[in-house]
Scaffold this active site. Structure first.
Site, PDB file in Angstrom:
ATOM      1  N   GLU A 144       0.827  -1.170  -0.094  1.00  0.00           N
ATOM      2  CA  GLU A 144       0.027   0.100   0.148  1.00  0.00           C
ATOM      3  C   GLU A 144       0.745   1.332  -0.115  1.00  0.00           C
ATOM      4  O   GLU A 144       0.638   2.277  -0.526  1.00  0.00           O
ATOM      5  CB  GLU A 144      -0.810  -0.052   1.210  1.00  0.00           C
ATOM      6  N   HIS A 177     -10.613  -6.362   8.817  1.00  0.00           N
ATOM      7  CA  HIS A 177     -11.495  -6.119   7.437  1.00  0.00           C
ATOM      8  C   HIS A 177     -12.579  -5.568   7.755  1.00  0.00           C
ATOM      9  O   HIS A 177     -13.460  -5.661   7.194  1.00  0.00           O
ATOM     10  CB  HIS A 177     -11.649  -7.485   6.564  1.00  0.00           C
TER      11      HIS A 177
END
Lengths: 422, 337
Positions: free
Chosen positions: B60, B129
């Site tokens: 990322e 998540h």
């Protein structure tokens, strides 16, 4: 499946943590005879389209062009004409004079901070000579030579250093964190390493758009430990990006020697091996070797043959910044003992050996650089020095956070301006 | 007008934008050939080619950093961070670089880009998540923060975000990708087709950034919410039979303070719902703003309904989620005085 009985480990050696220590500390006599310095001209020069693996022996070697007799020798000799050599010499001298003047300015209280690149001048200036003017750089704070070589006004650099009325960055950035689009010089970040993968992104965009310009990212030996180094190399390798990634290994990250970044185990150039990209280890104090390595990498990038990781092996001859005192962690005379010498002296000696230079011209060059820098300083200081700044136009500090000033920032601007009237 | 769920609406926004602007590039983990783990980028690589839509390494930090370089070059990255929980390796690049670049270059290098990322819980995603990290971004000057709650707004806001000159963090409430959620996890999922906001105009339109939507008019109290919580709050006030005005903020930064102020001055009561943990959440900022601006109109303390100050626990998801029971108690409290 069984876990061994801990009792069986009774005679095992006690585990030890190794904390690297530099060779010499204050009071020691520096002796760098342990550093292998291959003879100039001895490193082979693969074709620029060669598979990356063909370059990997060079990651433990050292590309050097200038020999002990000050001649340019071997396959990496870029065979530059005397005018180009003199231009690089002039840029290096200008950078050194500029650094000295600005260091003194900081000590005189005219600004808060300064960083010199003494001993490393060849790296940025010879790079600038080797790349095209419209190629892009994502530099660190020790590549001021790029701006000088590309003709960025010295007074503009000083205006930034003084955060004065002529500061292109409007007093928002720490001194020396230059930024100039027209000179292909991306905004310097104080968060070390961030620019390295950004350079890869710029070059990816150039490739996506079918451009012919390439990009060069810069990082220091210390910041190679950041994750950004890894992501830069990963993206560069994955997408075969037309980028040159340069590690300036000047041995010191403030007070931490390069061993704290892993240099005891492998060279920084050897990082290239694991990523499968080309790697070169280069004498960073040899302007001709710097030029040759960048020229080689540029040709490789421009022909879609892939990225190159270059380690410029050099030495930070002065403190990290004006806020640093290296006498606290290394011998004062260590720079003098550095086996690769001084880049200005070495290029000067080469020009002398070519009979393209003489002491008189060198003195004149130094005097001219000194006069140029002094004139720029005079011009810049007319626009103010740091202690006078930060009082006028306070409202401007709220500009450019966004494209427009949203209501909450407009309210805060009003409050700041009201404070100014109190 | 076509009926779309939020995924289809977001996908359509990409297509509309990319057809109009060749400089838009889309990349992220699994977003190329496969079309993304939530299918938002499905078909984009086929239509726009591999150099405009491509898979990125699991990095990322690298994804955001290369987007910075691309924006510096002059093209427009629209990147996906697969889950908001994965955004932290890119946080330095977002906070120190993306957010501050226009400022530190005195406007020479603005960073127009969109960072899309699915957020929020309610899908049994566990700790990694399910998070709602919006306040980590609303706190950073230089970023705009957008959260849609319907397919119609998702497309219009994403197109507005792509066209915006500033960097936008675009949080997608993944619990309502396929249908609105009333907070009752034990009831069957309602598909978007039953909701009027699944009517998504074809082609180009925008929902302007910085404009909230009054999704339910009322006089008894004001409920401020965004993302999934808009629907959970709407259901709760219906169930309680309250004459509540519900405002979907849609953009957190810049905030539509005028709409909030107008409503709270009318109702005199305010409840704020967020899924994120309580302490230093965006609801705290909203609460302070309402108190600063509407104090003399308030008839009761501003009430916050939030997730707990714990990580998002997998098996205890519905004990964590600020659902109907927590809302009911808070609504009773704010209406009591």
């Amino acid at each position: 499946m069984s876990d061994k009985d801990p009792a069986l480990r009774a005679n095992a050696p006690r585990l030890q943590l190794h904390v690297p220590e530099p060779l010499f500390r204050p009071g020691d006599t520096p002796d760098f005879s342990g550093i292998k310095v291959p003879a100039a001209g001895s490193a082979p020069r693969p074709d620029t389209s060669a598979p990356a693996v063909d370059t990997h022996p060079l990651t433990t070697n050292l590309v050097r062009v200038l020999d002990e007799q000050h001649r340019a020798v071997g396959p990496w000799d870029p065979k530059l004409d005397a005018d180009t050599l003199r231009k690089i010499l002039k840029d290096m001298v200008t950078v050194r004079v500029f650094d000295d003047r600005m260091y003194r300015s900081q000590r005189q209280g005219k600004t808060s901070f300064y960083m010199k690149c003494t001993g490393e001048e060849a790296i940025a200036t010879a790079t600038a000579a080797a790349l095209d003017r419209d190629d892009m750089h994502f530099p660190t704070y020790r590549q001021q030579g790029l701006l000088v070589a590309r003709g960025y006004p010295l007074a503009s650099m000083m205006n930034q250093i003084y955060s004065n009325k002529g500061d292109p960055l409007k007093g928002r950035q720490l001194p020396i964190m230059y930024s100039d689009k027209a000179h292909g010089f991306f905004s310097i970040s104080g968060n070390l390493g961030t620019q390295f993968p950004q350079a890869v992104g710029w070059a990816m965009a150039a490739a996506i758009k079918g451009d012919s310009r390439i990009c060069m990212g810069w990082i220091g030996d210390g910041a190679t430990a950041e994750g950004d180094f890894h992501s830069a190399l990963t993206f560069a390798a994955v997408y075969n990006v037309p980028v040159i990634l340069a590690v300036v290994n000047n041995q010191w990250a403030i007070s931490s020697f390069s061993g704290i970044a892993g240099a005891e185990r492998a060279t920084f150039a050897q990082r290239a091996v694991g990523y499968g990209v080309a790697g070169l280890r280069v004498d960073g104090n040899d302007a001709l070797a710097v030029y040759a390595a960048v020229q080689w990498s540029a040709e490789r990038a421009r022909t879609n043959a892939g990225p190159t990781l270059i380690e410029f092996f050099t030495y930070r001859a002065e403190g990290h910044s004006t806020s640093d005192d290296p006498s606290g962690y290394r011998p004062i005379d260590e720079a003098k003992a550095w086996p690769l010498g001084d880049p200005i002296e070495r290029l000067k000696a080469h020009l002398l050996a070519l009979d393209e230079w003489d002491e008189k011209r060198h003195s004149a060059l130094t005097a001219e650089a000194d006069a140029t820098v002094r004139a720029a300083q005079k011009e810049s200081e007319k626009l103010g020095i740091l202690p006078q700044q930060g009082k006028d136009n306070v409202g401007s500090m709220f500009d450019d956070v966004y494209s427009d000033v949203p209501w909450h920032i407009a309210e805060q601007r009003d409050a700041a301006l009201a404070e100014g009237r109190d | 007008m076509p009926t779309m769920n939020m995924i289809q609406a977001l996908n359509d926004a990409h297509k509309v934008a990319m057809r109009a602007d060749n400089d838009i590039v889309v990349f992220g983990e699994d977003i190329g050939f496969f079309g993304g783990v939530f299918r938002v980028t499905e078909g984009l690589q086929k239509e726009f080619g591999k150099t405009r839509v491509f898979d990125a390494p699991i990095s990322e930090g690298g994804i955001v950093a290369t987007a910075v370089g691309m924006a510096a070059y002059g093209i427009k990255p629209v990147i996906e961070i697969q889950f908001a929980d994965y955004i932290y390796p890119g946080y330095d690049q977002i906070v120190s670089e993306v957010a501050k670049m226009r400022y530190r270059t005195a406007g020479e290098w603005p960073m127009p880009m969109v960072i899309r990322t699915p957020y929020g819980g309610g899908i049994f995603g566990g700790q990694t998540h399910s998070q709602s990290p919006e306040s980590l971004f609303t706190h950073i000057a230089g970023l705009k923060v957008v959260i849609p709650s319907t397919p119609h707004d998702a497309k219009g806001l994403l197109l507005a975000a792509i066209e915006d000159p500033d960097p936008v963090i675009f949080f997608e409430p993944k619990r309502i990708y396929n249908g609105p959620f009333d907070g009752h996890h034990d009831r069957p999922v309602t598909p978007w087709t039953k909701h009027p906001a699944s009517d998504v105009p074809e082609g180009h339109y925008t929902v302007p950034l910085g404009k909230a939507a009054v999704v339910r008019k009322g006089h008894a109290l004001t409920v401020l919410a965004y993302g999934t919580m808009v629907h959970v709050a709407l259901a709760a006030v219906e169930e309680q039979g309250l004459d509540a005005e519900v405002i979907d903020l849609r953009t957190l930064v810049p905030l539509d303070i005028a709409t909030i102020k107008r409503s709270v001055e009318k109702t005199g009561r305010c409840l704020i719902a967020q899924e994120a943990p309580r302490t230093s959440g965006f609801a705290a900022e909203l609460s302070a703003l309402v108190q600063e601006r509407c104090f003399y109109h308030l008839e009761a303390p501003v009430e916050r309904v939030t997730g707990w100050d714990t990580p998002y626990p997998h098996a205890y998801e519905w004990a964590y989620f600020p659902g109907p029971k927590r809302l009911k108690r808070a609504l009773e409290k704010v209406m009591a005085d």
